[in-house]
Design a protein around this motif. Structure first.
Motif, PDB file in Angstrom:
ATOM      1  N   TYR A   5      39.158 -19.433 -30.530  1.00 21.04           N
ATOM      2  CA  TYR A   5      38.926 -18.716 -29.349  1.00 21.04           C
ATOM      3  C   TYR A   5      40.151 -17.718 -29.942  1.00 21.04           C
ATOM      4  N   LEU A   6      41.309 -18.408 -30.394  1.00 25.52           N
ATOM      5  CA  LEU A   6      42.088 -18.268 -31.567  1.00 25.52           C
ATOM      6  C   LEU A   6      41.961 -15.991 -31.624  1.00 25.52           C
ATOM      7  N   LYS A   7      41.131 -16.346 -32.999  1.00 30.84           N
ATOM      8  CA  LYS A   7      40.567 -15.586 -33.231  1.00 30.84           C
ATOM      9  C   LYS A   7      40.103 -14.307 -32.447  1.00 30.84           C
ATOM     10  N   GLN A   8      39.173 -15.155 -31.063  1.00 31.20           N
ATOM     11  CA  GLN A   8      38.618 -14.194 -29.820  1.00 31.20           C
ATOM     12  C   GLN A   8      39.728 -13.516 -29.633  1.00 31.20           C
ATOM     13  N   TYR A   9      40.646 -14.252 -29.114  1.00 35.37           N
ATOM     14  CA  TYR A   9      41.590 -13.505 -28.126  1.00 35.37           C
ATOM     15  C   TYR A   9      42.547 -12.664 -28.978  1.00 35.37           C
ATOM     16  N   ASN A  48      54.104 -20.279 -27.991  1.00 37.76           N
ATOM     17  CA  ASN A  48      54.379 -18.766 -28.347  1.00 37.76           C
ATOM     18  C   ASN A  48      52.801 -18.300 -28.352  1.00 37.76           C
ATOM     19  N   ILE A  49      51.630 -18.509 -28.576  1.00 36.38           N
ATOM     20  CA  ILE A  49      50.397 -17.298 -29.289  1.00 36.38           C
ATOM     21  C   ILE A  49      50.109 -16.897 -27.856  1.00 36.38           C
ATOM     22  N   SER A  50      50.122 -17.752 -26.594  1.00 36.19           N
ATOM     23  CA  SER A  50      49.403 -17.950 -25.281  1.00 36.19           C
ATOM     24  C   SER A  50      49.858 -16.613 -24.683  1.00 36.19           C
ATOM     25  N   LYS A  51      51.296 -16.423 -25.283  1.00 35.51           N
ATOM     26  CA  LYS A  51      52.326 -15.722 -24.969  1.00 35.51           C
ATOM     27  C   LYS A  51      52.052 -14.036 -25.375  1.00 35.51           C
ATOM     28  N   ILE A  52      52.436 -14.372 -26.409  1.00 35.07           N
ATOM     29  CA  ILE A  52      51.334 -13.316 -27.285  1.00 35.07           C
ATOM     30  C   ILE A  52      50.544 -12.733 -26.923  1.00 35.07           C
ATOM     31  N   VAL A  57      47.304 -21.611 -22.172  1.00 35.27           N
ATOM     32  CA  VAL A  57      47.047 -22.175 -23.285  1.00 35.27           C
ATOM     33  C   VAL A  57      46.081 -23.094 -23.493  1.00 35.27           C
ATOM     34  N   SER A  58      45.542 -23.247 -22.114  1.00 34.23           N
ATOM     35  CA  SER A  58      44.337 -23.915 -21.494  1.00 34.23           C
ATOM     36  C   SER A  58      43.230 -23.106 -22.416  1.00 34.23           C
ATOM     37  N   GLN A  59      43.283 -21.521 -21.925  1.00 36.38           N
ATOM     38  CA  GLN A  59      42.489 -20.942 -22.921  1.00 36.38           C
ATOM     39  C   GLN A  59      42.460 -20.648 -24.878  1.00 36.38           C
ATOM     40  N   SER A  64      38.984 -22.588 -21.156  1.00 38.39           N
ATOM     41  CA  SER A  64      38.933 -22.788 -19.756  1.00 38.39           C
ATOM     42  C   SER A  64      38.639 -22.018 -18.525  1.00 38.39           C
ATOM     43  N   GLY A  65      39.666 -21.037 -19.223  1.00 40.39           N
ATOM     44  CA  GLY A  65      39.910 -20.163 -18.430  1.00 40.39           C
ATOM     45  C   GLY A  65      38.799 -19.041 -18.024  1.00 40.39           C
ATOM     46  N   THR A  66      37.896 -18.800 -19.023  1.00 39.07           N
ATOM     47  CA  THR A  66      37.246 -18.017 -18.719  1.00 39.07           C
ATOM     48  C   THR A  66      35.503 -18.013 -17.904  1.00 39.07           C
TER      49      THR A  66
END
Length: 66
Positions: A5-9, A48-52, A57-59, A64-66
């Protein structure tokens, strides 16, 4: 799954591992290890990653957000 998910976003945002690393003040190797599952970032770094990356964070943790 966090790494996928990190790589995807990160990719959706047009960022390289190096770009994200600079914004987080960590090495590109750390981002690579997060994405491959060799290492798990601390929850504060996940926030911090989610903000950037402009997602929750849940995504990042479970997509879970998609």
């Amino acid at each position: 799954m966090l790494g996928e998910y990190l790589k995807q976003y990160r990719t959706i945002n047009g960022m390289t591992q190096a770009d994200l690393a600079v914004k987080l003040s960590v090495s590109q190797n750390a981002i690579s290890q997060y994405e491959t599952g060799k290492r798990c970032p601390p929850i504060s770094r996940i926030a911090n990653i989610s903000k950037i990356l402009g997602c929750s964070v849940s995504q990042i943790v479970s997509d879970s957000g998609t």
